[in-house]
Enzyme design. Structure first.
Site, PDB file in Angstrom:
ATOM      1  N   LYS A  76      87.729   7.814  -7.645  1.00 49.15           N
ATOM      2  CA  LYS A  76      86.926   6.987  -8.547  1.00 49.15           C
ATOM      3  C   LYS A  76      87.740   6.774  -9.817  1.00 49.15           C
ATOM      4  O   LYS A  76      88.410   7.706 -10.292  1.00 49.15           O
ATOM      5  CB  LYS A  76      85.616   7.714  -8.854  1.00 49.15           C
ATOM      6  CG  LYS A  76      84.637   6.917  -9.711  1.00 49.15           C
ATOM      7  CD  LYS A  76      83.320   7.679  -9.915  1.00 49.15           C
ATOM      8  CE  LYS A  76      82.294   6.882 -10.698  1.00 49.15           C
ATOM      9  NZ  LYS A  76      81.024   7.605 -10.907  1.00 49.15           N
ATOM     10  N   SER A 151      76.770   5.016  -9.725  1.00 48.42           N
ATOM     11  CA  SER A 151      77.918   4.300 -10.224  1.00 48.42           C
ATOM     12  C   SER A 151      79.171   4.428  -9.363  1.00 48.42           C
ATOM     13  O   SER A 151      80.112   3.660  -9.534  1.00 48.42           O
ATOM     14  CB  SER A 151      78.253   4.797 -11.632  1.00 48.42           C
ATOM     15  OG  SER A 151      78.675   6.153 -11.582  1.00 48.42           O
ATOM     16  N   SER A 175      74.821   9.345  -9.209  1.00 45.42           N
ATOM     17  CA  SER A 175      75.899   8.398  -8.924  1.00 45.42           C
ATOM     18  C   SER A 175      76.767   8.677  -7.710  1.00 45.42           C
ATOM     19  O   SER A 175      77.564   7.823  -7.331  1.00 45.42           O
ATOM     20  CB  SER A 175      76.815   8.271 -10.136  1.00 45.42           C
ATOM     21  OG  SER A 175      76.268   7.357 -11.037  1.00 45.42           O
TER      22      SER A 175
HETATM   23  N1  GLN Z   1      72.139   5.690 -12.752  1.00 50.02           N
HETATM   24  C1  GLN Z   1      72.249   6.733 -13.741  1.00 50.02           C
HETATM   25  C2  GLN Z   1      72.725   6.151 -15.045  1.00 50.02           C
HETATM   26  O1  GLN Z   1      72.911   4.989 -15.099  1.00 50.02           O
HETATM   27  C3  GLN Z   1      73.170   7.812 -13.271  1.00 50.02           C
HETATM   28  C4  GLN Z   1      74.589   7.441 -13.382  1.00 50.02           C
HETATM   29  C5  GLN Z   1      75.522   8.526 -12.948  1.00 50.02           C
HETATM   30  O2  GLN Z   1      75.130   9.441 -12.241  1.00 50.02           O
HETATM   31  N2  GLN Z   1      76.742   8.456 -13.437  1.00 50.02           N
HETATM   32  O3  GLN Z   1      72.918   6.832 -16.000  1.00 50.02           O
END
Ligand code: GLN
Length: 486
Positions: A76, A151, A175
């Site tokens: 990532k 994400s 995410s």
């Molecule tokens: N969807 C959540 C956010 O937008 C979690 C994102 C993540 O786990 N990095 O913060």
């Protein structure tokens, strides 16, 4: 060969059925052919990947038998990679070349893996659909008009579409697990502190955790064997005894106590996801597990608490992007203030700005007690819910997401997007390990099952996931787009 699991590839490489160079080239060819459709990779490292593959083949010829030697993976783009652009999905870091490797990257390199490239992601890991990336959205390999989740959407899409054998991800609120659910793969988030955060670009430091996206729980265990463990460079990394995560995968589940949170099988859950999870639970009963209903009474507060704590930490972490030290700087600033203002207005996207504003507000004098302190108290209640649950059961199982992958652009309201993580976020607030594994499908789209275990019980969690995958084929189903499933 590229559709095989890491465990299978490891055997094939050891037997000499294929070389790492051949395997790496096969993935690179597939990336060249399909990355335009998916937008899963931001950077592809063709030359260095082939060099690493050659080195792996040579090491094998010289007797190296490391299990992941020569296996191609993707990181990532939140993990710093020495000499290779690390963008975090943001214009702010579009041209940032890190001078060092993240510990996770370093450990995978030391294990002899081959880095194919860096995967697309929501900007600074803020999002649940991969639509906030400066580099454009990623598409779901099961249906190119749908999101892959976020994400870690690029990593999930890349694994699901066989553009790499395995990938790293990060999970602050869901995410890793939610994109794994949407893309029909296995997404594993270890306990907070189990894997080093050093060199992983910070979003919300008390919640961020590195983990894996893979084709099976068995592969997740192989990845954990490399990633996990104390790192003196990360003060929150935990000094626990080294564990062989593969060793207990085949333990019997006879007598396993599974808790089903009633709050996760309530309003908002789609009928098809509910029925898939209930059917999956029958598999566990066949394996000797006992299922009982439990309660996580504060779960409904977790999204609200998270959206105070995470933006607060983000507002502090992202203050470093000021145009002075590294990253984007606006053109021709007239003075220092102009530079700060324009650098940050031009360098960050809308969602990141929204978080910085919310976080700064929640931390400001006068509001700190009303928001931040209260959110921390809720965090404790959420943790206590799990502590109580684990007095009665060994693992907690439910859906990963209330529904299957949605269409690109369908979720334009930020609060609706925040609610995407309704089943996953509490786990981050509590610092627990959790996994999402494929457990069904509806209208040709995968459904993810979410399994949570107690603190540092990763080995148990992987055992529970692996036993399901031995009984069922959901993790083996493939999309039919992009020349797959033919
Ligand atoms: N969807 C959540 C956010 O937008 C979690 C994102 C993540 O786990 N990095 O913060």
């Amino acid at each position: 060969m590229i559709d095989k699991t890491v465990a299978e590839l490891s055997v094939a490489l050891a037997a000499g059925d294929i070389s790492s160079v051949e395997l790496t080239q096969a993935y690179l060819d597939r990336i060249a052919r399909y990355n335009d459709d998916l937008n899963a990779f931001i950077t592809v490292c063709e030359e260095s990947a082939l060099d690493q593959a050659k080195a792996a083949d040579l090491a094998r010829a010289n007797g190296d038998t490391s299990p992941l030697l020569g296996i191609p993976l993707a990181h990532k783009d939140i993990f710093c990679t020495k000499g290779i652009t690390t963008t975090c999905g943001s214009r702010m870091l579009q041209n940032f070349v890190s001078p060092y490797d993240a510990t996770v990257v370093e450990r995978f390199s030391a294990a002899g893996t081959v880095m194919l490239g860096k995967t697309n992601m929501d900007e600074f890991a803020m999002g649940s659909s991969n639509e906030t990336s400066f580099f454009g959205p990623v598409r779901n390999p099961w249906d190119l008009s749908r999101v892959p989740g976020g994400s870690s959407g690029g990593s999930a899409a890349a694994v699901a579409a066989d553009l790499c054998a395995m990938a790293t991800g990060t999970d602050t609120g869901g995410s890793i697990r939610q994109p794994a659910a949407f893309c029909g793969i296995t997404g594993f988030k270890p306990s907070y502190g189990r894997v080093s955060r050093w060199g992983m670009i910070a979003f919300a430091s008390s919640l961020d955790q590195a983990g894996s996206l893979s084709k099976s729980a068995e592969d997740a265990a192989l990845m954990m064997n490399v990633m996990a463990g104390l790192d003196s460079k990360d003060s929150t990394s935990v000094d626990t005894e080294a564990v062989d995560y593969s060793a207990t995968l085949n333990d019997s589940l006879e007598g396993l106590r599974i808790g089903i949170p009633k709050q996760h099988f309530a309003e908002g859950l789609s009928a098809e996801v509910e029925s898939a999870i209930r059917t999956a639970l029958l598999e566990y009963e066949k394996l000797g597990a006992k299922v009982k209903e439990i309660s996580l009474p504060n779960n409904h507060l977790s999204v609200s608490a998270y959206y105070v704590v995470a933006p607060a930490e983000a507002s502090a972490n992202l203050s470093r992007y000021d145009g002075v030290r590294y990253g984007y700087r606006c053109e021709n600033p007239v003075d220092l203030e102009d530079m700060y203002k324009r650098t940050r207005s031009e360098g960050f996207g809308d969602e990141v700005k929204r978080r910085i504003m919310v976080g700064t507000y929640a931390l400001s004098a006068g509001f700190y007690d009303a928001y931040y302190r209260k959110a921390q108290k809720i965090r404790r209640l959420v943790k206590n819910d799990f502590t109580n649950a684990f007095k009665e059961v060994d693992v907690v199982i439910g859906p990963t997401s209330p529904h299957t992958a949605f269409e690109l652009g369908a979720n334009s309201d930020p609060v609706a997007m925040y609610l995407e993580d309704i089943y996953t976020i509490a786990v981050n607030l509590a610092g627990l390990p959790a996994i999402s594994i494929p457990a069904g499908s509806a209208n040709g789209l995968p459904i993810g099952m979410h399994i949570v275990a107690g603190d540092f019980e990763e080995a148990k969690l992987l055992n529970v996931a692996h036993q399901f995958q031995r009984q069922t084929d959901w993790h083996l189903s493939k999309p039919t787009t992009l020349g797959m499933g033919a």
